[in-house]
Motif scaffolding. Structure first.
Motif, PDB file in Angstrom:
ATOM      1  N   GLY A  33       1.461  19.833 -22.945  1.00 33.66           N
ATOM      2  CA  GLY A  33       0.014  19.756 -23.079  1.00 33.66           C
ATOM      3  C   GLY A  33      -0.631  21.119 -23.214  1.00 33.66           C
ATOM      4  O   GLY A  33      -1.549  21.321 -24.022  1.00 33.66           O
ATOM      5  N   ALA A  34      -0.144  22.103 -22.426  1.00 32.65           N
ATOM      6  CA  ALA A  34      -0.725  23.447 -22.455  1.00 32.65           C
ATOM      7  C   ALA A  34      -0.397  24.178 -23.753  1.00 32.65           C
ATOM      8  O   ALA A  34      -1.266  24.817 -24.353  1.00 32.65           O
ATOM      9  CB  ALA A  34      -0.225  24.244 -21.252  1.00 32.65           C
ATOM     10  N   ARG A  72       0.332  22.971 -26.663  1.00 33.46           N
ATOM     11  CA  ARG A  72      -0.371  22.364 -27.786  1.00 33.46           C
ATOM     12  C   ARG A  72      -1.834  22.790 -27.831  1.00 33.46           C
ATOM     13  O   ARG A  72      -2.480  22.702 -28.881  1.00 33.46           O
ATOM     14  CB  ARG A  72      -0.276  20.838 -27.706  1.00 33.46           C
ATOM     15  N   GLU A  73      -2.358  23.251 -26.681  1.00 39.52           N
ATOM     16  CA  GLU A  73      -3.729  23.750 -26.621  1.00 39.52           C
ATOM     17  C   GLU A  73      -3.806  25.246 -26.886  1.00 39.52           C
ATOM     18  O   GLU A  73      -4.871  25.849 -26.744  1.00 39.52           O
ATOM     19  CB  GLU A  73      -4.334  23.433 -25.246  1.00 39.52           C
ATOM     20  N   GLY A  74      -2.679  25.855 -27.238  1.00 40.85           N
ATOM     21  CA  GLY A  74      -2.701  27.260 -27.624  1.00 40.85           C
ATOM     22  C   GLY A  74      -2.244  28.249 -26.580  1.00 40.85           C
ATOM     23  O   GLY A  74      -2.289  29.464 -26.806  1.00 40.85           O
ATOM     24  N   THR A 132       0.481  30.274 -24.869  1.00 41.75           N
ATOM     25  CA  THR A 132       1.795  30.667 -25.393  1.00 41.75           C
ATOM     26  C   THR A 132       2.726  31.286 -24.358  1.00 41.75           C
ATOM     27  O   THR A 132       3.943  31.160 -24.484  1.00 41.75           O
ATOM     28  CB  THR A 132       1.623  31.662 -26.554  1.00 41.75           C
ATOM     29  N   GLN A 164      -2.101  15.619 -19.490  1.00 48.14           N
ATOM     30  CA  GLN A 164      -3.516  15.925 -19.266  1.00 48.14           C
ATOM     31  C   GLN A 164      -3.697  17.104 -18.314  1.00 48.14           C
ATOM     32  O   GLN A 164      -4.632  17.886 -18.447  1.00 48.14           O
ATOM     33  CB  GLN A 164      -4.246  14.690 -18.730  1.00 48.14           C
ATOM     34  N   ILE A 193      -3.348  20.193 -20.345  1.00 48.43           N
ATOM     35  CA  ILE A 193      -4.571  20.408 -21.135  1.00 48.43           C
ATOM     36  C   ILE A 193      -5.678  20.995 -20.266  1.00 48.43           C
ATOM     37  O   ILE A 193      -6.373  21.940 -20.669  1.00 48.43           O
ATOM     38  CB  ILE A 193      -5.021  19.080 -21.780  1.00 48.43           C
ATOM     39  N   ARG A 194      -5.820  20.475 -19.040  1.00 53.92           N
ATOM     40  CA  ARG A 194      -6.861  20.995 -18.127  1.00 53.92           C
ATOM     41  C   ARG A 194      -6.588  22.462 -17.775  1.00 53.92           C
ATOM     42  O   ARG A 194      -7.499  23.283 -17.739  1.00 53.92           O
ATOM     43  CB  ARG A 194      -6.906  20.164 -16.840  1.00 53.92           C
ATOM     44  N   ALA A 197      -4.959  24.611 -19.606  1.00 53.63           N
ATOM     45  CA  ALA A 197      -5.212  25.407 -20.810  1.00 53.63           C
ATOM     46  C   ALA A 197      -6.703  25.679 -20.987  1.00 53.63           C
ATOM     47  O   ALA A 197      -7.108  26.799 -21.343  1.00 53.63           O
ATOM     48  CB  ALA A 197      -4.658  24.676 -22.030  1.00 53.63           C
ATOM     49  N   ARG A 198      -7.504  24.693 -20.732  1.00 53.36           N
ATOM     50  CA  ARG A 198      -8.960  24.879 -20.872  1.00 53.36           C
ATOM     51  C   ARG A 198      -9.487  25.852 -19.831  1.00 53.36           C
ATOM     52  O   ARG A 198     -10.385  26.654 -20.129  1.00 53.36           O
ATOM     53  CB  ARG A 198      -9.659  23.516 -20.749  1.00 53.36           C
ATOM     54  N   LYS A 218      -8.638  29.338 -21.106  1.00 50.67           N
ATOM     55  CA  LYS A 218      -9.518  29.757 -22.189  1.00 50.67           C
ATOM     56  C   LYS A 218     -10.885  30.180 -21.679  1.00 50.67           C
ATOM     57  O   LYS A 218     -11.522  31.089 -22.235  1.00 50.67           O
ATOM     58  CB  LYS A 218      -9.667  28.616 -23.203  1.00 50.67           C
TER      59      LYS A 218
END
Length: 318
Positions: free
Chosen positions: A21-22, A24-26, A28, A305, A308-309, A311-312, A315
């Motif tokens: 998830g992370a 895929r959100e950019g 690296t 998920q 993803i959280r 990763a956000r 950012k």
């Protein structure tokens, strides 16, 4: 500068999918730390179809699901340390680990995901003495012995069950040539048996001993006999067997974070999270380390998920 953007502790399905998830959100610069020699965690031993619906739109075995997620991760440059034990995590996001190659080493991250899973634990829910005799295992131990090690825990087995996993192991033992002398449950089968359990035992002659509890075990060096009491009429019966499988508690593995003041869920004894975020900024949790025994009744416990959280969050702090 921190060594990594994101460190994930645990390479079970939750940790692996969190990394997916992370990335895929950019994100690296990711490191996954796993104490075992292989990835996948507990579902390595689960060879029944019951996993991967979210990713594959169909149910597959645990090893098949692991292979699929591992192949997905292989498309990205994600670092992984296997056979590595995390000793401590600090509030400053420093992770101290040990392995045979690096010795003891510290690393830092901008964010950390906890995905250490849960483990079977004796914590007072088994009221019979279990010391001194061989042939006594937990349901999880028996699952591993049959599916990974390739041998039976016994030929005549009694299982104390409190959820579907007791029946899954019972079915597996029968398939491998063992005999089930009884599955003991404390309520009625009608109260316990949902559609999933009915599907598991369909076509298998599994004797269920309802409204009952094992109170005594007997034997010289190995278990030979046990006593079962009916909780309604108090009648005691004896059952000969050479192995007993216990359904014990399934508690989140939180030992590495005990020195940090995270909020703990009073029901699951795992990390308290809101939208996968813990009570401390930059720390996240996913999988059985937050669900504990609740995972037994969940269809999916992946961490996509959560990744993803995280990763956000990363950012937002750049």
């Amino acid at each position: 500068m921190p060594d990594y953007e994101l460190i994930i502790i645990g390479a079970g399905i939750a940790g692996m999918t969190a990394a997916l998830g992370a990335v895929r959100e950019g994100i690296t610069k990711i490191l996954i730390i796993e104490k075992e020699s292989n990835v996948g965690g507990i579902i390595n031993q689960c060879i029944h179809n019951g996993f991967g619906k979210n990713f594959l739109d169909e149910l597959v075995t645990g090893p098949e699901y692991i292979d699929f997620i591992e192949s997905q991760l292989g498309e990205f440059e994600i670092e992984m340390l296997l056979n590595t034990t995390v000793l401590e995590v600090t509030q400053e996001k420093k992770v101290t680990y040990v392995n045979s190659r690096d010795g003891i080493k510290d690393l830092t991250a901008q964010a950390i995901i906890f995905a250490m899973g849960a483990k079977e634990t004796y914590s007072g829910n088994v009221i019979i003495p279990t010391n001194g005799l061989t042939g006594i295992f937990t349901v999880g131990e028996a699952h591993k012995i049959v599916n990974l090690d390739g041998y039976l825990p016994g030929r005549r087995t009694v299982i104390i069950a409190k959820n579907k996993w007791g029946f899954i192991v019972a079915r597996r033992l029968i398939v491998e040539g063992g005999n089930i002398e009884g599955v003991v449950i404390e309520n009625t089968f009608e109260e316990m048996a949902d559609s999933e359990i009915l599907d598991i035992i369909d076509g298998f002659d599994i004797p269920v001993i309802e409204n009952s509890r094992v109170t005594e075990i007997e034997g010289k060096t190995r278990i030979e006999k046990l006593k079962i009491v009916n909780l309604e009429n108090k009648e005691v019966t004896e059952k000969e067997c050479d192995s007993l499988l216990l359904s014990v508690n399934f508690l989140p593995e939180t030992s590495v974070i005990k020195k940090v003041n995270f909020n703990i869920n009073a029901k699951t004894f795992g990390l308290e999270v809101v939208d996968f975020k813990t009570s401390l900024d930059g720390f996240f949790g996913c999988g059985n380390v937050i669900y504990g025994e609740d995972a037994f009744w969940m269809e999916e416990t992946d961490g996509i998920q959560c990744g993803i959280r995280a990763a956000r969050f990363l950012k937002e702090i750049i």
